[in-house]
Structure formats: structure tokens, C-alpha cells
Design an enzyme around this catalytic site. Structure first.
Site, PDB file in Angstrom:
ATOM      1  N   LYS A   1      48.888  56.868  47.203  1.00 54.47           N
ATOM      2  CA  LYS A   1      49.739  55.984  46.560  1.00 54.47           C
ATOM      3  C   LYS A   1      49.045  54.446  46.066  1.00 54.47           C
ATOM      4  O   LYS A   1      49.841  53.742  45.864  1.00 54.47           O
ATOM      5  CB  LYS A   1      51.079  55.876  47.012  1.00 54.47           C
TER       6      LYS A   1
ATOM      7  N   ARG B   1      65.592  59.061  55.896  1.00 53.03           N
ATOM      8  CA  ARG B   1      65.528  59.141  54.555  1.00 53.03           C
ATOM      9  C   ARG B   1      66.531  60.217  53.913  1.00 53.03           C
ATOM     10  O   ARG B   1      66.674  61.236  54.441  1.00 53.03           O
ATOM     11  CB  ARG B   1      64.019  59.573  54.143  1.00 53.03           C
TER      12      ARG B   1
END
Length: 282
Positions: free
Chosen positions: A61, A269
Site C-alpha cells: 500500500k 477490525r
DNA sequence: ATTTCATCCTGGAGGC
DNA sequence: TGCCTCCAGGATGAAA
């Protein structure tokens, strides 16, 4: 954050817009986003000026803007980071922390409301293998690219007692996946997010690997996913959002079996999955 | 050595 | 309208 497909789209935008240009100036509005990894930004920022951008790389990323002097600007977008190509005459945008100026009033703006993003000046960058320079600057090591990981590498990645969901989010094991695409890939492969990684059979592991690569390819081709903040360098939203099958669809019917999509917190998460379609244990 | 957890932030949504 | 709480695409250093 922008995950791999979103960062890839930004990289493509930058290749069109800034490769070949000479940096005329750099201004830092928010010094806290400059990562101090042996780089003293006040002084080192001068090292950009007068130099040409020769390539844009993406690793996981991370975005790497390579200069003609063996240096590079590493951009980690965090949750809400944006890289926008603007004209200096355009109205300023709140949370613009960093601006690179090019000839002809062209500018690159780094905008990031939550300020989880980071910039860093890399030294001694090998354009064919930027990993060493990133580690030198104090960034964590990255695993194989999620788009190119081999069958053997992926099976090796899964040798772990951790649940598959958190393992796939670990950039040291496999680079590029975030919460959206992990949920989507697990759904596509029919794998429950709570399955312990090394319980997966080789066949299921191979299937999961193929689905990961397929989803990332399609997401890249569709300009990525815009949940709320993501924009490409031209400020456009991603079109993959409407192709999501489980992410952020809690309570809505599964597109395969009609059962309500469930949400559960795994490793801090949120995870979205179909309780009927994702029963694969091994 | 691995793995979990709180933490860094702002802003939007929804409840009252 | 406003105030409150909760939630969000990530990475990391400290702690277990």
C-alpha cells in the site's frame, strides 16, 4: 486506508501526471506527517528541489516517487490520505499537509484529515528493489505482493495458528490487503474469517489465493473502492464500491444464498461474512 | 519470538 | 439545531 487497488490507481495517475517533471519547490504545512527515519525534513526537503521524477513505484500500500538522484519520496496514505494533482490557482483544501510544486503551476497535494498517513525521504533507492531503502528508513518489512504471490509463497504465508482474517491483514505476511478486500476474498473463496490459517487444505489455500488475485485485479480495473475518503489523483471516486458482496453490507441479503450478511469484530477490525456461504474449515 | 492491544486523529451518521 | 456516542479503508510500539 486505501488498499492495494486504490494505491495502484493513484500510482497510475502519478505516472501520467508527474513522471518526467522537475520539482520546483516543496512546502510542509504539517511537519508531524514527515516521518523522522534519519531524515531531517527541514534540511532534507531541499534535496528534492531541482530534481526530476523518473518513476512511480508501488509496494503493497506504499507509494514511492523516485527522483533522479537515487532518492525517493515514500507516501503511506494511512486511513484517509489522498494524493491529488492540482493547479496552484485552485482553492486550498483543509488538511493539505504537504505540497510539491512543478513548473506551470502544477502541484501535488497530500491531503489527510486523520493524519495517520506518513511521508519520508528515502536515500539510496534501488529502483528494482526499494525494500532495502524502506527498511533503512525504519519502515516495517513487507511480505510478497498480494497481486503476484506464488502458490508456494501463499501456502507458506498460511503456516500460522492465527485466524485467517488477521493473518491476511498482516503486511509482513502478505502485502497490499486491507479490511475491505480481505472480507471480499474470504467470501469469494467460501472461507470463514475465524478459521485458523494452517487448518486450510492446500486446495482451499490455492482457491483463496486465486480469489485474492482476481478481486484485486478487478478492483484495480474499476478504479478501486470508495468507502468515504478515497479519491484518485484527479479527485474521482472508485467504482468497485457497488461490486462489494459483503463489506459494509451487514443485514443485507447475501447475493448468493439470500441469508443476512453478519458483522463481527475480529482482531479489533469489523468483519463481514455470510454465515451460510462461508463455512469452509479446511 | 509472536501476537494482541491501545493509540494516533477528524468527521460523518444516527439517537435523543 | 445541538450534543452525544459510535464508527471508520492502517500501522506501530509496548506489553503479554
Amino acid at each position: 486506508m486505501p488498499e492495494l487497488p486504490e494505491v495502484e490507481n493513484i500510482a497510475r495517475g502519478l505516472r501520467r501526471e508527474v513522471v518526467g517533471l522537475v520539482v520546483k519547490g516543496v512546502s510542509v504545512n504539517e511537519p508531524r506527517i514527515i516521518r523522522e527515519g534519519g531524515c531531517k525534513w527541514r534540511k532534507d526537503i531541499e534535496k528534492y528541489i531541482g530534481h526530476r521524477i523518473i518513476a512511480i513505484l508501488r509496494r503493497g500500500k506504499r507509494l514511492i516517487i523516485v527522483m533522479d538522484n537515487k532518492r525517493a519520496m515514500l507516501v503511506q496514505l494511512g486511513m484517509t490520505g489522498q494524493v491529488l494533482i492540482k493547479n496552484s490557482s485552485e482553492p486550498t483544501k483543509k488538511h493539505t499537509h504537504f505540497v510539491v510544486k512543478f513548473p506551470g503551476n502544477k502541484e501535488l497535494w497530500f491531503v489527510d484529515p486523520r493524519r495517520f498517513g506518513r511521508l519520508c525521504l528515502l536515500e539510496n533507492v534501488d529502483i528494482d528493489n526499494p525494500d532495502a531503502a524502506m527498511e533503512e528508513a525504519g519502515f516495517a518489512r513487507l511480505g510478497p505482493e498480494a497481486t503476484g504471490i506464488t502458490r508456494e509463497e501463499f501456502r507458506q504465508t498460511l503456516v500460522s495458528k492465527r485466524v485467517i482474517k488477521t493473518l491476511l491483514l498482516d503486511q509482513i505476511r502478505i502485502a497490499g490487503l486491507g479490511n475491505i478486500y480481505v472480507d471480499e476474498a474470504l467470501f469469494a473463496a467460501g472461507v470463514n474469517p475465524l478459521v485458523v490459517a494452517d487448518m486450510l487444505s492446500d486446495e482451499t489455500a490455492d482457491l483463496l489465493r486465486r480469489e485474492i488475485r482476481k478481486i484485486l485485479r478487478r478492483a484495480i480495473a474499476n478504479g478501486g473502492t470508495t468507502f468515504s475518503d478515497f479519491r484518485d489523483t484527479a479527485g474521482e471516486k472508485g467504482r468497485f464500491s457497488k461490486m462489494l458482496r459483503v463489506y459494509q453490507r451487514t443485514g443485507e441479503p447475501c447475493r448468493i444464498c439470500g441469508r443476512a450478511i453478519e458483522r463481527m469484530v475480529i482482531g479489533g477490525r469489523s468483519s463481514h461474512f455470510c454465515p451460510k456461504c462461508q463455512t469452509m474449515k479446511g
